[in-house]
Design a protein around this motif. Structure first.
Motif, PDB file in Angstrom:
ATOM      1  N   LEU A  50       0.837  -1.185   0.000  1.00  0.00           N
ATOM      2  CA  LEU A  50       0.000   0.000   0.000  1.00  0.00           C
ATOM      3  C   LEU A  50       0.881   1.248   0.000  1.00  0.00           C
ATOM      4  N   PRO A  51       0.533   2.250  -0.780  1.00  0.00           N
ATOM      5  CA  PRO A  51       1.295   3.509  -0.706  1.00  0.00           C
ATOM      6  C   PRO A  51       1.207   4.092   0.700  1.00  0.00           C
ATOM      7  N   ALA A  52       2.168   4.906   1.060  1.00  0.00           N
ATOM      8  CA  ALA A  52       2.161   5.527   2.387  1.00  0.00           C
ATOM      9  C   ALA A  52       0.892   6.352   2.563  1.00  0.00           C
ATOM     10  N   ILE A  53       0.318   6.281   3.766  1.00  0.00           N
ATOM     11  CA  ILE A  53      -0.942   6.978   4.006  1.00  0.00           C
ATOM     12  C   ILE A  53      -0.778   8.487   3.834  1.00  0.00           C
ATOM     13  N   TYR A  54       0.402   9.025   4.094  1.00  0.00           N
ATOM     14  CA  TYR A  54       0.586  10.473   3.929  1.00  0.00           C
ATOM     15  C   TYR A  54       0.645  10.878   2.460  1.00  0.00           C
ATOM     16  N   GLU A  55       0.764   9.915   1.558  1.00  0.00           N
ATOM     17  CA  GLU A  55       0.694  10.230   0.130  1.00  0.00           C
ATOM     18  C   GLU A  55      -0.693   9.962  -0.441  1.00  0.00           C
ATOM     19  N   ILE A  56      -1.483   9.144   0.247  1.00  0.00           N
ATOM     20  CA  ILE A  56      -2.872   8.949  -0.158  1.00  0.00           C
ATOM     21  C   ILE A  56      -3.713  10.148   0.269  1.00  0.00           C
ATOM     22  N   PHE A  57      -3.537  10.570   1.538  1.00  0.00           N
ATOM     23  CA  PHE A  57      -4.262  11.719   2.089  1.00  0.00           C
ATOM     24  C   PHE A  57      -3.266  12.779   2.567  1.00  0.00           C
ATOM     25  N   PRO A  58      -2.613  13.487   1.665  1.00  0.00           N
ATOM     26  CA  PRO A  58      -1.619  14.484   2.106  1.00  0.00           C
ATOM     27  C   PRO A  58      -2.208  15.618   2.936  1.00  0.00           C
ATOM     28  N   HIS A  59      -3.523  15.862   2.822  1.00  0.00           N
ATOM     29  CA  HIS A  59      -4.155  16.942   3.589  1.00  0.00           C
ATOM     30  C   HIS A  59      -4.012  16.724   5.091  1.00  0.00           C
ATOM     31  N   TYR A  60      -3.875  15.480   5.521  1.00  0.00           N
ATOM     32  CA  TYR A  60      -3.773  15.180   6.946  1.00  0.00           C
ATOM     33  C   TYR A  60      -2.345  15.341   7.483  1.00  0.00           C
ATOM     34  N   PHE A  61      -1.372  15.494   6.606  1.00  0.00           N
ATOM     35  CA  PHE A  61       0.019  15.443   7.039  1.00  0.00           C
ATOM     36  C   PHE A  61       0.824  16.702   6.707  1.00  0.00           C
ATOM     37  N   PHE A  62       0.309  17.537   5.811  1.00  0.00           N
ATOM     38  CA  PHE A  62       1.044  18.724   5.407  1.00  0.00           C
ATOM     39  C   PHE A  62       0.170  19.966   5.585  1.00  0.00           C
ATOM     40  N   SER A  63       0.788  21.065   5.976  1.00  0.00           N
ATOM     41  CA  SER A  63       0.041  22.283   6.270  1.00  0.00           C
ATOM     42  C   SER A  63      -0.706  22.767   5.037  1.00  0.00           C
ATOM     43  N   PHE A 101       8.988  16.625  15.684  1.00  0.00           N
ATOM     44  CA  PHE A 101       8.821  15.230  16.098  1.00  0.00           C
ATOM     45  C   PHE A 101       7.352  14.823  16.095  1.00  0.00           C
ATOM     46  N   THR A 102       6.500  15.587  16.771  1.00  0.00           N
ATOM     47  CA  THR A 102       5.091  15.199  16.886  1.00  0.00           C
ATOM     48  C   THR A 102       4.356  15.297  15.554  1.00  0.00           C
ATOM     49  N   GLU A 103       4.859  16.118  14.616  1.00  0.00           N
ATOM     50  CA  GLU A 103       4.217  16.252  13.313  1.00  0.00           C
ATOM     51  C   GLU A 103       4.977  15.511  12.213  1.00  0.00           C
ATOM     52  N   ASP A 104       5.983  14.740  12.598  1.00  0.00           N
ATOM     53  CA  ASP A 104       6.732  13.978  11.600  1.00  0.00           C
ATOM     54  C   ASP A 104       5.793  13.014  10.881  1.00  0.00           C
ATOM     55  N   ILE A 105       5.865  13.007   9.558  1.00  0.00           N
ATOM     56  CA  ILE A 105       4.923  12.188   8.788  1.00  0.00           C
ATOM     57  C   ILE A 105       5.149  10.696   9.021  1.00  0.00           C
ATOM     58  N   GLY A 106       6.387  10.289   9.266  1.00  0.00           N
ATOM     59  CA  GLY A 106       6.661   8.886   9.541  1.00  0.00           C
ATOM     60  C   GLY A 106       6.105   8.448  10.874  1.00  0.00           C
ATOM     61  N   LEU A 107       6.235   9.299  11.890  1.00  0.00           N
ATOM     62  CA  LEU A 107       5.713   8.968  13.217  1.00  0.00           C
ATOM     63  C   LEU A 107       4.198   8.905  13.196  1.00  0.00           C
ATOM     64  N   ASN A 108       3.555   9.850  12.522  1.00  0.00           N
ATOM     65  CA  ASN A 108       2.092   9.839  12.466  1.00  0.00           C
ATOM     66  C   ASN A 108       1.566   8.686  11.623  1.00  0.00           C
ATOM     67  N   ALA A 109       2.307   8.299  10.589  1.00  0.00           N
ATOM     68  CA  ALA A 109       1.921   7.107   9.825  1.00  0.00           C
ATOM     69  C   ALA A 109       2.061   5.859  10.691  1.00  0.00           C
ATOM     70  N   TYR A 110       3.107   5.815  11.506  1.00  0.00           N
ATOM     71  CA  TYR A 110       3.317   4.705  12.443  1.00  0.00           C
ATOM     72  C   TYR A 110       2.116   4.538  13.363  1.00  0.00           C
ATOM     73  N   TYR A 111       1.618   5.644  13.889  1.00  0.00           N
ATOM     74  CA  TYR A 111       0.447   5.582  14.767  1.00  0.00           C
ATOM     75  C   TYR A 111      -0.796   5.166  13.988  1.00  0.00           C
ATOM     76  N   TYR A 112      -0.950   5.677  12.787  1.00  0.00           N
ATOM     77  CA  TYR A 112      -2.102   5.293  11.957  1.00  0.00           C
ATOM     78  C   TYR A 112      -2.112   3.789  11.703  1.00  0.00           C
ATOM     79  N   PHE A 118       8.623   1.566  13.817  1.00  0.00           N
ATOM     80  CA  PHE A 118       9.080   2.884  14.229  1.00  0.00           C
ATOM     81  C   PHE A 118      10.067   3.435  13.205  1.00  0.00           C
ATOM     82  N   PRO A 119       9.931   4.707  12.815  1.00  0.00           N
ATOM     83  CA  PRO A 119      10.825   5.271  11.789  1.00  0.00           C
ATOM     84  C   PRO A 119      12.286   5.220  12.228  1.00  0.00           C
TER      85      PRO A 119
END
Length: 705
Positions: free
Chosen positions: A161-174, A224-235, A618-619
């Motif tokens: 599966l593609p990374a979730i931050y590339e499927i829904f970039p609105h959730y990960f980038f300002s 750290f808290t907004e890192d896309i890898g960390l938030n994908a890890y939690y997702y 974990f990233p």
């Protein structure tokens, strides 16, 4: 960012804590697997434009022809499929509504759609329902249900599966990054260079929320808290272990699910605390609805332009309209505390179940999450109610007849961005702390290892830096449906990102924390030749004021870097571990664009080099906290114990995509730091504390000779 050589089909066990950050295998790709992978990639493009993904007439014909009532025999659980079709006829959530798994109506629909995918008897049925759902249901509902189905169906283990931050970039980038991407497309990519034989390549500099507003101390660690890898890890953790999913029905490995849930939160908290110390921030406060909560300004917007709500500093959750839910949460807390103090769970039939330490950790974890494996999840469903209240009030979102107003706390993709959630995790973990405190410290014989002594631990210089990372956010920009006259190699293959028939890729380039590879060398003298397990933890030595932290008070602040089995020999043993081989890390995900290129160039039936990527883990770039320019002292804690074979034997089957555990041994996951420490009996020869200093440099300084 590295470009892989062949398509990434195989992923490894999430949460197993036995996988490495990637390895090279050799596989032979068959035509059926290539076509399945191609279908998944196609249907996750531009999720808010179903007519773009379902772009071929043959796809649309399948959508129009599929009839649930005439296809029940194609599913292994007919009643579950009938339930979804019933909900569909009554009316699913609107296409333009924000999906949240914490909303009861949305969750019911998501579970029902997941059942359709999960119980399809074969790929043909799965694919037809996939096309139908892609065209007919809410995109958030579709993507969530598809993820859970792919992860939990063992026959689809090889699908990437593609990374979730590339499927829904609105959730990960300002929102300004998304806006600039859309503007560039509207301007026809004027002045943009092309790559890879006529592909527009546009790169946007992305930043974190503290670059726009800086009004509270926690924003110091937004990188750290907004890192896309960390938030994908939690997702992906929430995909692997959905709070609504029971183990028995879905073949979810059950042996230590509850314990892992507690361990997961403890490790996140420990790692967060290490990062806070690098920025002179202190202890994580425990959350309370009655106390003031720090503000948060997410700088995110949904696809339809609705802003994720901000929260002013000093917000108190216990207020008009929220009393009822918080009183419910307090009742759940009281139920848990009574069970912990008495050592007994109240069952639904009115009887009691003994859950004293250590076997009760499993039940406590399940009760905290409120999942169906809990002994009485309706009575102990603490986190389920808390999640709903968080998204509804603390995030200052609102629910109107099932509609979710955007809140970072209502989405697993964005939850870790809010500093209040880390405070909530601290609250959740306090129940476990009370439980093990009642159990008391380990006896010396339980932590010692007769005949084994660690003489020294040597560590390379530890250096961190920020480097640039590119993520493919092409999904953030709408495209025109394809027509027969629009052709390119990528478009012909199925990648639909284009402007007037010319392929494009839009990337968000963000500075992310990273570190130089390092080596840990452990020198051991042993009088026994036995299988052993080595654990390497990283923790703080001093608090934010420079005071040394008491060993017992410090025990929860250690982040597990590595754990592995080692065959001890008599005499001197030199155990060497490279950071790139630490057991629970995953490397950066390959971009959607590169995945498509790799799949397109795959030669069916030809053996090729394959870089294995885990969908969760974990990233690796975040293993070390930032440290400081002049250096900051932390400490490694190394412990060696006799090997105790796990109940679930380790496996090297990397075809398992998600949720099977590869436990190294059968001891508690956070052993030996999981129980109170008696300093008079703690220090045994088989453990070692080693001071280490972490230096933060610029990228050029870090990589210079």
């Amino acid at each position: 960012m590295k470009t892989i050589l062949s398509v990434l089909f195989v992923s490894i066990v999430a949460g197993s804590y036995a996988f490495s950050g990637g390895r090279t295998d050799f596989k032979t790709f068959d035509a059926a697997t290539v076509q399945k992978q191609k279908a998944i990639f196609e249907l996750l493009q531009h999720p808010y434009q179903p007519g773009v993904s379902v772009y071929k007439q043959e796809f649309y014909d399948i959508v129009q022809a599929f009839d649930f009532e005439k296809s029940y025999n194609l599913f292994s659980n007919v009643d579950a499929v009938k339930e979804f079709y019933y909900l569909y006829k009554k009316g699913l959530m609107p296409f333009n509504e924000l999906f949240s798994i914490y909303n009861e109506q949305h969750r019911r629909q998501a579970i029902a759609l997941f059942h359709v995918f999960y119980y399809a008897k074969d790929w043909d049925t799965f694919y037809k329902t996939l096309l139908w759902a892609r065209y007919n249901v809410n995109p958030g509902l579709f993507v969530y249900s598809l993820h859970v189905a792919i992860v939990h169906r063992t026959d689809f283990a090889k699908l990437q599966l593609p990374a979730i931050y590339e499927i829904f970039p609105h959730y990960f980038f300002s929102f300004d990054v998304i806006q600039r991407a859309q503007l560039m497309k509207q301007q026809g990519f004027a002045g943009v260079n092309k790559i890879d034989n006529n592909v527009y390549n546009y790169v946007i500099a992305a930043n974190y929320s503290n670059s726009y507003v800086h009004s509270y101390d926690s924003q110091e660690v937004s990188y750290f808290t907004e890192d896309i890898g960390l938030n994908a890890y939690y997702y992906y953790f929430n995909i692997d272990f959905p709070f609504w999913m029971g183990s028995s029905e879905y073949n979810l490995y059950k042996e230590r699910r509850g314990e892992y849930i507690i361990f997961f939160y403890q490790q996140l908290l420990a790692r967060y605390y290490l990062e806070r110390l690098s920025n002179d921030l202190g202890t994580i406060n425990e959350f309370s609805f009655y106390d003031e909560v720090t503000g948060y300004y997410p700088n995110l917007r949904t696809y339809y332009g609705y802003p994720f709500k901000s929260r002013e500093d000093g917000y108190v959750g216990y207020r008009q309209g929220n009393f009822f839910n918080i009183d419910f949460i307090n009742a759940y807390e009281q139920h848990l505390l009574e069970a912990i103090d008495s050592g007994r769970f109240l069952l639904s039939n009115g009887t009691y179940y003994d859950f004293t330490y250590p076997g009760g950790i499993e039940h406590l974890g399940n009760a905290l999450q409120g999942n169906p494996d809990s002994l009485n999840y309706k009575y102990y469903g603490y986190m389920c109610m808390a999640y709903k209240t968080f998204g509804n009030y603390l995030g200052i979102g609102q629910y109107f007849q099932g509609t979710v107003y955007p809140s970072v706390l209502a989405q697993p993709e964005t939850t870790l961005r809010d500093p209040a959630y880390w405070m909530f995790m601290k609250k959740v973990f306090s129940f476990y702390d009370k439980y093990v405190t009642n159990a008391g410290p380990y006896a010396v014989k339980e932590i010692a290892y007769d005949g084994v002594k660690i003489e020294s631990v040597n560590v390379d210089k530890l250096t961190t830096y920020f480097d640039k990372f590119d993520a493919d956010i092409s999904n953030a920009v709408d495209v025109q449906p394809l027509t027969e006259d629009i052709k390119s190699e990528l478009i012909t293959f199925g990648r639909v990102h284009h402007y007037n028939g010319v392929d494009y890729v839009i990337k968000a380039r963000q500075s992310r924390l990273n570190h130089l590879p390092f080596q840990v060398k452990i020198n051991v003298v042993s009088t026994v030749a036995t299988p052993s397990v080595v654990r390497i933890y990283l923790g703080p030595k001093y608090d934010e004021y420079g005071h040394m932290i008491n060993v017992n008070e410090n025990r929860y602040n250690y982040f597990l870097l590595d754990m592995f089995k080692y065959d001890m020999t008599t005499g001197n043993n030199v155990i060497t571990r490279e950071s790139v081989n630490f057991f629970h890390q995953v490397k950066d995900r390959t971009t959607y664009y590169e995945l498509y290129q790799s799949l397109m160039t795959t030669v069916v039936g030809q053996t090729q080099s394959e870089n294995v990527e885990a969908h969760n883990g974990f990233p690796s770039r975040l293993l070390l906290p930032k440290g400081k320019k002049g250096g900051q002292v932390y400490q490694l804690f190394v412990h060696i114990s006799p090997y105790h074979a796990p109940q679930t034997p380790p496996t090297n089957d990397y075809g398992t995509f998600a949720y099977g555990f590869n436990y190294v041994d059968n001891l508690p996951l956070y052993y030996p730091l999981d129980r109170p420490i008696d300093e008079y009996y703690w220090y045994t020869p088989n453990m070692y504390y080693q001071d280490v200093t972490i230096y933060h440099k610029t990228e050029s300084e870090a990589n210079s000779p």
